[in-house]
Design a protein around this motif. Structure first.
Motif, PDB file in Angstrom:
ATOM      1  N   ILE A   1      34.695   1.312 -25.479  1.00  0.00           N
ATOM      2  CA  ILE A   1      33.440   1.168 -26.216  1.00  0.00           C
ATOM      3  C   ILE A   1      33.623   1.399 -27.712  1.00  0.00           C
ATOM      4  CG2 ILE A   1      31.130   2.140 -26.523  1.00  0.00           C
ATOM      5  CD1 ILE A   1      31.237   2.829 -23.487  1.00  0.00           C
ATOM      6  N   GLU A   2      34.267   2.483 -28.077  1.00  0.00           N
ATOM      7  CA  GLU A   2      34.316   2.881 -29.485  1.00  0.00           C
ATOM      8  C   GLU A   2      35.429   2.192 -30.273  1.00  0.00           C
ATOM      9  OE1 GLU A   2      32.411   7.208 -29.840  1.00  0.00           O
ATOM     10  OE2 GLU A   2      34.395   7.256 -28.918  1.00  0.00           O
ATOM     11  N   ARG A   3      36.394   1.570 -29.588  1.00  0.00           N
ATOM     12  CA  ARG A   3      37.478   0.903 -30.306  1.00  0.00           C
ATOM     13  C   ARG A   3      37.451  -0.617 -30.133  1.00  0.00           C
ATOM     14  NH1 ARG A   3      42.625   4.891 -28.810  1.00  0.00           N
ATOM     15  NH2 ARG A   3      41.652   6.843 -29.517  1.00  0.00           N
ATOM     16  N   GLN A   4      37.361  -1.076 -28.886  1.00  0.00           N
ATOM     17  CA  GLN A   4      37.496  -2.503 -28.645  1.00  0.00           C
ATOM     18  C   GLN A   4      36.306  -3.302 -29.172  1.00  0.00           C
ATOM     19  OE1 GLN A   4      38.732  -3.554 -24.701  1.00  0.00           O
ATOM     20  NE2 GLN A   4      38.423  -5.753 -25.033  1.00  0.00           N
ATOM     21  N   LEU A   5      35.085  -2.850 -28.910  1.00  0.00           N
ATOM     22  CA  LEU A   5      33.913  -3.584 -29.397  1.00  0.00           C
ATOM     23  C   LEU A   5      33.908  -3.720 -30.929  1.00  0.00           C
ATOM     24  CD1 LEU A   5      30.972  -2.499 -27.078  1.00  0.00           C
ATOM     25  CD2 LEU A   5      31.655  -4.829 -27.610  1.00  0.00           C
ATOM     26  N   PRO A   6      34.085  -2.606 -31.686  1.00  0.00           N
ATOM     27  CA  PRO A   6      34.118  -2.760 -33.149  1.00  0.00           C
ATOM     28  C   PRO A   6      35.277  -3.618 -33.622  1.00  0.00           C
ATOM     29  CG  PRO A   6      33.712  -0.479 -32.535  1.00  0.00           C
ATOM     30  CD  PRO A   6      34.111  -1.184 -31.281  1.00  0.00           C
ATOM     31  N   MET A   7      36.441  -3.495 -32.975  1.00  0.00           N
ATOM     32  CA  MET A   7      37.616  -4.234 -33.412  1.00  0.00           C
ATOM     33  C   MET A   7      37.420  -5.740 -33.214  1.00  0.00           C
ATOM     34  SD  MET A   7      41.557  -3.931 -32.057  1.00  0.00           S
ATOM     35  CE  MET A   7      41.069  -4.441 -30.390  1.00  0.00           C
TER      36      MET A   7
ATOM     37  N   GLY B   1      31.777  -4.741 -35.560  1.00  0.00           N
ATOM     38  CA  GLY B   1      30.534  -3.988 -35.471  1.00  0.00           C
ATOM     39  C   GLY B   1      30.815  -2.495 -35.461  1.00  0.00           C
ATOM     40  N   SER B   2      29.911  -1.766 -34.853  1.00  0.00           N
ATOM     41  CA  SER B   2      30.092  -0.322 -34.744  1.00  0.00           C
ATOM     42  C   SER B   2      29.633   0.137 -33.370  1.00  0.00           C
ATOM     43  CB  SER B   2      29.305   0.419 -35.832  1.00  0.00           C
ATOM     44  OG  SER B   2      27.910   0.221 -35.649  1.00  0.00           O
ATOM     45  N   ALA B   3      30.267   1.182 -32.869  1.00  0.00           N
ATOM     46  CA  ALA B   3      29.912   1.754 -31.575  1.00  0.00           C
ATOM     47  C   ALA B   3      30.106   3.261 -31.638  1.00  0.00           C
ATOM     48  CB  ALA B   3      30.773   1.152 -30.465  1.00  0.00           C
ATOM     49  N   GLU B   4      29.129   3.956 -31.115  1.00  0.00           N
ATOM     50  CA  GLU B   4      29.188   5.424 -31.165  1.00  0.00           C
ATOM     51  C   GLU B   4      28.609   6.011 -29.886  1.00  0.00           C
ATOM     52  OE1 GLU B   4      27.619   9.084 -34.024  1.00  0.00           O
ATOM     53  OE2 GLU B   4      26.624   7.132 -34.044  1.00  0.00           O
ATOM     54  N   ILE B   5      29.378   6.914 -29.277  1.00  0.00           N
ATOM     55  CA  ILE B   5      28.890   7.658 -28.121  1.00  0.00           C
ATOM     56  C   ILE B   5      28.578   9.075 -28.581  1.00  0.00           C
ATOM     57  CG2 ILE B   5      29.401   8.504 -25.805  1.00  0.00           C
ATOM     58  CD1 ILE B   5      31.359   6.224 -25.468  1.00  0.00           C
ATOM     59  N   VAL B   6      27.349   9.506 -28.370  1.00  0.00           N
ATOM     60  CA  VAL B   6      26.909  10.832 -28.795  1.00  0.00           C
ATOM     61  C   VAL B   6      26.627  11.670 -27.546  1.00  0.00           C
ATOM     62  CG1 VAL B   6      25.210  12.131 -30.104  1.00  0.00           C
ATOM     63  CG2 VAL B   6      25.893   9.849 -30.879  1.00  0.00           C
ATOM     64  N   TYR B   7      27.302  12.804 -27.452  1.00  0.00           N
ATOM     65  CA  TYR B   7      27.142  13.686 -26.291  1.00  0.00           C
ATOM     66  C   TYR B   7      26.088  14.746 -26.614  1.00  0.00           C
ATOM     67  CZ  TYR B   7      31.383  11.367 -24.781  1.00  0.00           C
ATOM     68  OH  TYR B   7      32.295  10.416 -24.415  1.00  0.00           O
ATOM     69  N   GLU B   8      24.837  14.306 -26.610  1.00  0.00           N
ATOM     70  CA  GLU B   8      23.737  15.222 -26.854  1.00  0.00           C
ATOM     71  C   GLU B   8      23.521  16.095 -25.617  1.00  0.00           C
ATOM     72  OE1 GLU B   8      20.582  12.530 -27.529  1.00  0.00           O
ATOM     73  OE2 GLU B   8      21.261  11.898 -29.535  1.00  0.00           O
ATOM     74  N   PRO B   9      23.128  17.354 -25.795  1.00  0.00           N
ATOM     75  CA  PRO B   9      22.894  18.227 -24.635  1.00  0.00           C
ATOM     76  C   PRO B   9      21.891  17.639 -23.640  1.00  0.00           C
ATOM     77  CG  PRO B   9      22.946  19.514 -26.652  1.00  0.00           C
ATOM     78  CD  PRO B   9      22.975  18.078 -27.066  1.00  0.00           C
ATOM     79  N   ALA B  10      20.869  16.906 -24.147  1.00  0.00           N
ATOM     80  CA  ALA B  10      19.827  16.359 -23.271  1.00  0.00           C
ATOM     81  C   ALA B  10      20.285  15.114 -22.531  1.00  0.00           C
ATOM     82  CB  ALA B  10      18.575  16.056 -24.068  1.00  0.00           C
TER      83      ALA B  10
ATOM     84  N   GLU C   1      24.750 -16.594 -39.862  1.00  0.00           N
ATOM     85  CA  GLU C   1      24.134 -17.875 -39.545  1.00  0.00           C
ATOM     86  C   GLU C   1      25.027 -18.708 -38.645  1.00  0.00           C
ATOM     87  OE1 GLU C   1      21.881 -21.513 -41.927  1.00  0.00           O
ATOM     88  OE2 GLU C   1      23.030 -19.989 -42.978  1.00  0.00           O
ATOM     89  N   LEU C   2      26.339 -18.478 -38.724  1.00  0.00           N
ATOM     90  CA  LEU C   2      27.296 -19.228 -37.914  1.00  0.00           C
ATOM     91  C   LEU C   2      27.605 -18.539 -36.602  1.00  0.00           C
ATOM     92  CD1 LEU C   2      29.835 -20.324 -40.685  1.00  0.00           C
ATOM     93  CD2 LEU C   2      27.981 -21.649 -39.651  1.00  0.00           C
ATOM     94  N   GLY C   3      27.073 -17.365 -36.356  1.00  0.00           N
ATOM     95  CA  GLY C   3      27.314 -16.690 -35.073  1.00  0.00           C
ATOM     96  C   GLY C   3      27.977 -15.345 -35.272  1.00  0.00           C
ATOM     97  N   TRP C   4      28.697 -14.936 -34.248  1.00  0.00           N
ATOM     98  CA  TRP C   4      29.352 -13.631 -34.279  1.00  0.00           C
ATOM     99  C   TRP C   4      30.498 -13.631 -35.283  1.00  0.00           C
ATOM    100  CZ3 TRP C   4      26.386 -10.590 -31.527  1.00  0.00           C
ATOM    101  CH2 TRP C   4      25.716 -11.113 -30.445  1.00  0.00           C
ATOM    102  N   HIS C   5      30.665 -12.525 -35.991  1.00  0.00           N
ATOM    103  CA  HIS C   5      31.771 -12.392 -36.927  1.00  0.00           C
ATOM    104  C   HIS C   5      33.083 -12.602 -36.179  1.00  0.00           C
ATOM    105  CE1 HIS C   5      30.039 -11.228 -40.717  1.00  0.00           C
ATOM    106  NE2 HIS C   5      29.266 -10.339 -40.138  1.00  0.00           N
TER     107      HIS C   5
END
Length: 371
Positions: free
Chosen positions: A325-331, A335-344, A356-360
């Motif tokens: 998630i945090e490496r392959q998707l951004p690469m 883009g950007s991807a972040e997993i946050v381990y919130e207590p809740a 306009e031409l689509g995905w980078h």
């Protein structure tokens, strides 16, 4: 082409008041230019009167149908009865069922595809646009029809379908081969839990490909990607309210569809083992949006949120799912991807830029349902 072709002629009513123009050569020159344009056009053009009889057809139309204008005029019947009278299976094709001819009585422009009958008797597919013609008082006096032969397009589409089917078959065989190799490699050397995780990941990859198969590998529905990724877990739940999905149905590039499906699988697996879905009261929400920016650019934002599960503690090491998630998707998609381990509850935020031409860095992707 036959030399007896007729040019577009002015009506009898118009001939008298325009006699001086004709004598001066202006009207003749206008007609000559019009015929030059029509006869050099690559698209077939038919002009129909208020009886749906053809009163003019250009050279492309003669070549398309095999009939000359003189032959069509001699038939003295609706054009439908000349080139569009029979279904390919031999059944009669009544005029009232013809979409092309509806442009006149219904006062609408009609577009679509039909099958014509050539003079030689063979059938061929065509694409058409039929538009009503109005006089100075806005009364409909006929129809103009543009027609093109789409036989090559249909043949190309069929070849593409066969190639895609072969691709699907080979992908499935490859996945089955990988699974078989893994089974032989893991036998007696790996515990059952590890083997099960591997099999589940292979199944998630296979499901992602199934979504693409449904759309001929051109794109994938974001809704379908999310639903298929959650399906193995959601189908086992009695309480359907444990899952909440919200967002527009967007078309995704095949590559991002596969990667996103794998990422969602990892999030769902983690939630089932350690997170919100490991306890009865836990909930998972997946929401996404497409935000448009300046100069035709935009951004796809997806948010995974868990609530109601055990208190979350950040892991001491990074596993396969987090790296995916945090490496392959951004690469792959800039883009950007972040997993946050919130207590809740665990939260994951994905942001994928769009232009306009689509995905980078990718081929064009068409987005539907964007606000």
């Amino acid at each position: 082409m036959p030399s007896s072709r007729q040019s577009v002629q002015s009506t009898a009513e118009a001939s008298a008041p325009l006699a001086s123009l004709r004598r001066s050569g202006q009207l003749f020159e206008t007609e000559r230019r019009l015929n030059a344009v029509l006869n050099n056009a690559s698209v077939s053009i038919f002009l129909m009167d208020d009886r749906q009889h053809c009163v003019y057809m250009n050279r492309a139309a003669e070549k398309l149908t095999g009939f000359t204008l003189d032959e069509v005029l001699a038939r003295d019947c609706p054009l439908h009865d000349v080139v569009h009278h029979t279904y390919p299976d031999g059944r009669p094709f009544p005029l009232q069922d013809c979409a092309i001819d509806r442009a006149f009585p219904e006062n609408n422009q009609e577009r679509g595809e039909e099958v014509f009958v050539h003079k030689s008797g063979h059938f061929y597919p065509v694409g058409f646009t039929a538009s009503p013609i109005r006089d100075d008082t806005a009364k409909i006096i006929g129809t103009i029809i543009e027609v093109r032969d789409i036989s090559e397009e249909k043949a190309a589409a069929e070849r593409q379908r066969l190639l895609i089917n072969e691709l699907n078959h080979r992908v499935k065989n490859t996945l089955a081969t990988v699974q078989s190799i893994a089974a032989q490699t893991f036998r007696g050397k790996t515990d059952a839990a590890v083997r099960r995780v591997f099999d589940e990941r292979m199944l998630a990859l296979s499901d992602a490909h199934n979504v693409l198969v449904a759309d001929n590998w051109e794109s994938a529905s974001l809704w379908s990607v999310v639903e298929r990724a959650l399906a193995p877990h959601a189908s086992a739940e009695v309480d359907s309210d444990r899952f909440k999905l919200s967002g527009p149905d967007s078309r995704l590039h095949p590559k991002i569809a596969v990667t996103l499906s794998m990422a969602l699988h990892e999030l769902m697996t983690n939630a089932s083992k350690y997170g919100a879905l490991s306890v009865p009261e836990g909930r998972v929400a997946v929401a996404w949006s497409v935000r448009h920016e300046d100069a035709g650019s935009g951004r796809l934002e997806l948010h995974w949120q868990e609530r109601g599960g055990p208190v979350v503690v950040a892991p001491v090491r990074t596993g396969f799912g987090s790296r995916l998630i945090e490496r392959q998707l951004p690469m792959e998609f800039d883009g950007s991807a972040e997993i946050v381990y919130e207590p809740a509850g665990v939260a994951c935020r994905l942001q994928i830029p769009l232009t306009e031409l689509g995905w980078h860095g990718q081929e064009t992707a068409t987005l539907q349902g964007a606000p």
